[in-house]
Write a protein that holds these residues in place. Structure first.
Motif, mmCIF file in Angstrom:
data_model
loop_
_atom_site.group_PDB
_atom_site.id
_atom_site.type_symbol
_atom_site.label_atom_id
_atom_site.label_comp_id
_atom_site.label_asym_id
_atom_site.label_seq_id
_atom_site.Cartn_x
_atom_site.Cartn_y
_atom_site.Cartn_z
ATOM 1 N N ALA A 81 0.911 -1.081 -0.039
ATOM 2 C CA ALA A 81 0.095 0.061 0.059
ATOM 3 C C ALA A 81 0.715 1.096 0.009
ATOM 4 C CB ALA A 81 -0.967 -0.029 1.285
ATOM 5 N N VAL A 82 0.497 2.288 -0.947
ATOM 6 C CA VAL A 82 1.285 3.454 -0.890
ATOM 7 C C VAL A 82 1.101 4.615 0.099
ATOM 8 C CG1 VAL A 82 1.538 2.671 -3.397
ATOM 9 C CG2 VAL A 82 -0.042 4.481 -2.797
ATOM 10 N N VAL A 92 3.490 -3.088 3.814
ATOM 11 C CA VAL A 92 3.699 -4.253 2.918
ATOM 12 C C VAL A 92 3.135 -5.291 3.807
ATOM 13 C CG1 VAL A 92 5.683 -5.846 2.264
ATOM 14 C CG2 VAL A 92 5.938 -3.383 2.316
ATOM 15 N N ARG A 93 2.281 -6.093 2.890
ATOM 16 C CA ARG A 93 1.558 -7.309 3.549
ATOM 17 C C ARG A 93 2.111 -8.831 3.038
ATOM 18 N NH1 ARG A 93 -4.799 -8.139 2.618
ATOM 19 N NH2 ARG A 93 -4.163 -8.926 0.324
ATOM 20 N N PHE A 265 -3.850 2.933 -4.742
ATOM 21 C CA PHE A 265 -3.832 2.540 -3.253
ATOM 22 C C PHE A 265 -2.927 1.669 -2.978
ATOM 23 C CE2 PHE A 265 -7.231 5.356 -3.183
ATOM 24 C CZ PHE A 265 -8.195 5.380 -1.795
ATOM 25 N N PHE A 266 -3.326 0.372 -3.698
ATOM 26 C CA PHE A 266 -2.310 -0.791 -3.408
ATOM 27 C C PHE A 266 -1.905 -1.522 -4.917
ATOM 28 C CE2 PHE A 266 -6.041 -1.162 -0.717
ATOM 29 C CZ PHE A 266 -5.799 -0.811 0.496
ATOM 30 N N THR A 276 -1.290 -12.466 -12.112
ATOM 31 C CA THR A 276 -1.391 -11.040 -12.484
ATOM 32 C C THR A 276 -0.963 -10.140 -11.620
ATOM 33 O OG1 THR A 276 -3.705 -10.559 -12.165
ATOM 34 C CG2 THR A 276 -3.165 -11.679 -14.337
ATOM 35 N N TYR A 277 -0.624 -8.856 -11.786
ATOM 36 C CA TYR A 277 -0.553 -7.659 -10.983
ATOM 37 C C TYR A 277 -1.743 -7.043 -10.862
ATOM 38 C CZ TYR A 277 4.565 -7.376 -11.029
ATOM 39 O OH TYR A 277 5.868 -7.838 -10.691
ATOM 40 N N LYS A 278 -2.570 -7.067 -9.743
ATOM 41 C CA LYS A 278 -3.718 -6.493 -9.519
ATOM 42 C C LYS A 278 -3.429 -5.081 -8.902
ATOM 43 C CE LYS A 278 -8.321 -7.360 -7.425
ATOM 44 N NZ LYS A 278 -8.988 -8.511 -6.742
ATOM 45 N N VAL A 279 -3.860 -3.945 -9.522
ATOM 46 C CA VAL A 279 -3.866 -2.831 -8.945
ATOM 47 C C VAL A 279 -5.141 -2.041 -8.378
ATOM 48 C CG1 VAL A 279 -2.851 -0.411 -9.539
ATOM 49 C CG2 VAL A 279 -1.930 -2.435 -10.725
ATOM 50 N N PHE A 280 -5.094 -1.489 -7.297
ATOM 51 C CA PHE A 280 -6.279 -0.910 -6.566
ATOM 52 C C PHE A 280 -6.328 0.572 -6.822
ATOM 53 C CE2 PHE A 280 -8.161 -4.759 -4.329
ATOM 54 C CZ PHE A 280 -7.101 -5.498 -4.604
#
Length: 404
Positions: A81-82, A92-93, A265-266, A276-280
């Motif tokens: 999360a930025v 960082v999770r 967001f994330f 895949t990359y999943k961008v929120f």
């Protein structure tokens, strides 16, 4: 007939208030905290969730690689999360399999300027997470969430009965309907605070019905509109030759190009070779600022867009479900709305206390009347307060004068 109906409304209002009202008061107080949950959480854990450093922001790729290198025992980095402000840090999770076979998640916090690890904790832990669980589920899991939905329904009924009981008071003028009199302080505080806060209380309760009982609401909304489900099983295409993933920074950049003007967001990192990359993101025009509905799935090797969830293409049902939480906490109305809902959260407790005092004093008054009546019937003297004795003496004098 009107008197009988009014008594029925009064009994409904009374017993809903004494029972469901207590839980609603608790929900209101905890809800006030959750309106600013991020701010409270950050200040309670300032040493690891806030920074005073300034400088050049470290990249997503640098932080995720460093975290994986420093904490391999926590599992794999799943999401980052930025920072949303200059004082915020990276979250960082990590995700790992626990001994029982269920995945466990840990959050590690990184200074975005120095890349120093500031601390860690299990995900959804700490005081604010506990308060959220108490507010949403009464600490009882799924059954607690259903109960809170039922409480929300009873609150709607209670507010409506309160308005019905107040309506005839308008005939007595502004002072009776809206004023606060010293000799009727509890009653007037209960009446006036409830009336002034009726719109936000009804909105909180109405949205609470969906949040607690979505299985009752969705069939009704489904009559008018179809819900768009999130894309499932979105995968990357495996390259013919070994290829390095594009990395979280490039994924965030591509997502910004797909949804221009959106707020990041994330970034959810791929865990398998075909993930895949999943961008929120939060897109322009979304209701509420604390959460985002936009999603972009990107091929981890080529960066190709594999799927999206676009706020601008939402159906009525999608929008309705998405905005319920933003309406529930006031986020839909900006910071001013959140502050108003923070204040409104204290109103159910005030209504419960004033309502309880009204009921208790009336109950005690009736008990004293029954005791006095029983004492008179048995021929025993009744001990009276000085004020009651004075009033009785005056009444007796009036009767004697009238008889003479």
């Amino acid at each position: 007939m009107k008197l009988i109906a009014r008594r029925i409304w009064l009994q409904v209002h009374l017993y809903l208030g004494l029972t469901a009202g207590l839980i609603f008061a608790l929900a209101g107080l905890t809800g006030s905290i959750l309106v600013f949950e991020h701010a409270f959480d950050e200040n309670l854990n300032a040493e690891m969730m806030l920074t005073e450093n300034r400088g050049e922001l470290r990249s997503l790729g640098e932080i995720t690689a460093l975290a994986q290198q420093q904490f391999p025992e926590l599992g794999h980095v799943e999401r980052i999360a930025v920072p949303r402000t200059a004082e915020n840090v990276y979250y960082v999770r990590f995700k790992a399999q626990s001994r029982g076979g269920k995945p466990s998640s840990t959050e590690v916090f990184y200074d975005p300027y120095t890349a120093a690890a500031l601390g860690q904790r299990p995900e959804r832990s700490g005081l604010i997470a506990w308060i959220y669980d108490l507010h949403a589920r009464l600490l009882f899991g799924k059954s607690g969430r259903i109960l809170m939905g039922v409480i929300a329904l009873t609150v709607i009924i209670s507010v409506i009965t309160g308005i019905v009981l107040w309506w005839p008071l308008q005939k007595g003028g502004w002072r009776i309907a809206w004023g606060i009199r010293r000799n009727k302080l509890n009653f007037d505080l209960h009446k006036t605070s409830g009336l002034l806060m009726t719109p936000p209380l009804l909105l909180i309760a109405f949205t609470g019905v969906y949040l607690g009982l979505p299985f009752l609401v969705k069939p009704v909304i489904g009559i008018f509109s179809t819900e768009t489900k999130n894309p499932q099983n979105v995968t990357s295409l495996l390259p013919a030759t070994p290829t390095e993933p594009i990395g979280p920074d490039r994924a965030a950049q591509l997502a910004a190009e797909v949804m221009p003007g959106s707020e990041l967001f994330f970034v959810h990192l791929p865990q398998r070779a075909d993930d895949t990359y999943k961008v929120f993101v939060r897109q322009q025009g979304e209701v509420g600022r604390l959460r985002g509905a936009g999603r972009i799935w990107l091929d981890q090797y080529s960066g190709e867009v594999r799927a999206t969830r676009d706020w601008n293409k939402f159906t009525f049902a999608d929008t309705y479900y998405r905005i319920q939480l933003a309406l529930h906490c006031g986020d839909a109305f900006g910071f001013g709305g959140r502050f108003l809902f923070f204040v409104v959260g204290f109103v159910p407790a005030a209504l419960y206390v004033t309502g309880f005092l009204l009921w208790w004093r009336k109950k005690m008054s009736r008990r004293r009347q029954l005791q006095n009546r029983a004492a008179v019937q048995s021929g025993k003297s009744v001990e009276m307060s000085p004020l009651a004795a004075k009033l009785t003496a005056e009444k007796s004098s009036e009767l004697e004068s009238a008889s003479n």
